[in-house]
Design an enzyme around this catalytic site. Structure first.
Site, PDB file in Angstrom:
ATOM      1  CG  HIS A  92      45.489 -31.918  -1.602  1.00 36.75           C
ATOM      2  ND1 HIS A  92      45.317 -32.082  -2.964  1.00 36.75           N
ATOM      3  CD2 HIS A  92      46.775 -32.290  -1.350  1.00 36.75           C
ATOM      4  CE1 HIS A  92      46.432 -32.565  -3.485  1.00 36.75           C
ATOM      5  NE2 HIS A  92      47.336 -32.690  -2.537  1.00 36.75           N
ATOM      6  CB  SER A 149      24.291 -10.700   9.933  1.00 38.24           C
ATOM      7  OG  SER A 149      22.970 -11.073   9.586  1.00 38.24           O
ATOM      8  CE  LYS A 208      27.701 -15.003  10.002  1.00 39.04           C
ATOM      9  NZ  LYS A 208      26.883 -15.097   8.790  1.00 39.04           N
ATOM     10  CD  GLU A 215      32.631 -12.488   3.079  1.00 40.00           C
ATOM     11  OE1 GLU A 215      31.663 -12.951   2.470  1.00 40.00           O
ATOM     12  OE2 GLU A 215      32.548 -12.011   4.227  1.00 40.00           O
TER      13      GLU A 215
END
Ligand code: ARG
Length: 466
Positions: free
Chosen positions: A159, A286, A292, A299
């Protein structure tokens, strides 16, 4: 012959197709990439036609030379594909015949229907083999990362909540297992890809005495024992795309596994986990936020599952209402098949490269794994060893956890008196449970994340993958 129309129309038709009809029906814009396998199929077909006397030796030699030369030109990018010739089969055959008159005999006993069935089987057979290699590469990268960090412990999660400690290698080997099942599915799929449809004609074979076995042998359509594999029903052979569905299905499940791995990598790379650092070469920046560093490869691995699932659904939908036998709908199979193969192969390779360029943040892992709450179940097992039934033991440790929370202590900071205030069964040795090293040494069931067992599993994979 009607000079203005493609070979498939000369004779019967009064002229070429309307421009928009030609554009709508052409497949050369994507099936050109089957050229190598189309030529291989034609070389074998020509050799077979020579054996049964349709071609003279000189004609077969001329065709073989002509096809090889065309192949070299295609490879060098010097071949001019003509959209008016519809597809890869007619482009190559028309050019061959222009150069070698005997090319006009090459299509004897063959239809584009069995030709395309052959081409995609040959193409897919190579792709499956290559994909299996890509998957092994990813398995090796996972094993290597586990070996290099064999002593690193992290929390295992359920979980997405910290549950029990595991070796990082155990977590990584879970993916090695998943990928192994993907390999098994692909091997199984390969056994049905590797069957020769040539000789099925348009749908009903041929009246000519074709030697199907010879063509199949030349194209290496054989099982592991060397037995030649021929399709056994010409109607099925020209309309069967089950093997393509199976590949797209195995590819979809592989994509699921890659996506799950990607998700773990994305979580681990974030500051909240901070378990790993992906090398700059495999991250992106970024355009706005200078600080970043994003795990874009992972992804995209996660994001690309959408198109891979879609390809499977498109193929199933394509097939469901088709009457026997070949229908032009089947031309729509190729882009879906190509896309699945390209996507899962590239994703598998990139994930492997990224993992090879990923470092483990040992300090952050150690800090997370040393959370004593991860060993609460071990404390319940301790009570069980003292003779208590598991349910009351579970209840008692639950009360211990509540007490720790109330007193602002971690579980291992509680005193014996505090433990005994919950249950008298707790003895002086109760706190020994929180020694992580001994805790890991105790988990030695087959498949458990124990010290010995994980080392054994790493060694097994190392041997199996080398
Ligand atoms: N481009 C076609 C396909 O991909 C090749 C077979 C065409 N056959 C035909 N009878 N039109 O399916």
């Amino acid at each position: 012959m009607n000079k203005k129309s493609p070979v498939s129309r000369s004779g019967r038709f009064t002229g070429g197709p309307a421009a928009e009809a030609a554009q709508f029906t052409e497949s050369i814009s994507f099936d050109w990439r089957l050229w190598r396998h189309d030529i291989l199929g034609s070389l074998a077909h020509a050799a077979m036609l020579r054996k049964i006397g349709v071609l003279t030796r000189a004609e077969q030699v001329a065709i073989t030379r002509g096809l090889n030369k065309i192949g070299l030109e295609i490879r060098a990018g010097n071949f001019k594909w003509k959209p008016e010739l519809e597809d890869v089969h007619m482009n190559i055959e028309a050019e061959l015949t222009r150069r070698v008159p005997a090319g006009a005999k090459l299509h004897t006993g063959r239809s584009r229907n069995d030709q395309i069935a052959l081409d995609i089987r040959l193409w897919l057979r190579d792709e499956v083999t290559a994909l299996l290699g890509d998957i092994v590469g990813l398995q090796r990268a996972l094993v290597l990362l586990g070996e290099k960090n064999a002593d690193v412990l992290i929390p295992g999660y359920t979980h997405l909540q910290r549950a029990q400690p595991v070796f990082l290698a155990h977590h990584l080997l879970a993916y090695v297992e998943m990928l192994e099942r993907d390999c098994e599915r692909l091997w199984d799929c390969q056994s049905r890809v590797n069957i020769c449809p040539l000789g099925s004609g348009a749908l009903a074979g041929s009246t000519l005495p074709l030697d199907r076995g010879l063509a199949a042998r030349l194209l290496a359509f054989a099982d592991v024992e060397g037995k030649v594999q021929l399709t056994q029903n010409s109607m099925d052979a020209v309309s069967d795309r089950d093997f393509a569905v199976e590949f797209c299905s195995a590819g979809a499940l592989l994509a699921v596994h890659l996506s799950r791995l990607a998700e773990d990598v994305i979580l681990w790379a974030g500051a909240e986990f901070n378990f790993i650092k992906i090398a700059d070469a495999y991250t992106t920046g970024s355009s706005l936020m200078p600080q970043k560093k994003n795990p874009d490869i992972a992804e995209l691995a996660r994001g690309k599952t959408g198109r891979v699932f879609g390809n499977l659904m498109a193929l199933l939908t394509l097939l469901k209402g088709l009457p026997m036998t070949y229908n032009r709908d089947l031309q729509e199979d190729k882009e879906r098949l190509f896309d699945t193969a390209d996507t899962v192969r590239a994703t598998t390779r990139l994930m492997a490269a990224m993992l090879k360029n990923t470092k483990i943040n040992r300090a952050a892992c150690a800090a997370a794994a040393s959370d004593p709450a991860l060993l609460a179940t071990d404390l319940a097992d301790y009570l069980v060893r003292k003779g208590m039934a598991f349910r009351p033991a579970h209840h008692a440790v639950g009360a211990v956890v509540a007490l720790a929370e109330k007193t602002g202590k971690t579980l291992n900071q509680l005193t014996l008196a505090e433990l005994q205030s919950v249950d008298k069964t707790f003895g002086r040795d109760a706190l020994d449970v929180f020694n992580l090293k001994t805790a890991m040494a105790k988990r030695n069931l087959t498949g458990a994340p124990g010290t010995k067992e994980v080392a054994k599993q790493l060694a097994r994979w190392r041997a199996q993958l080398s």
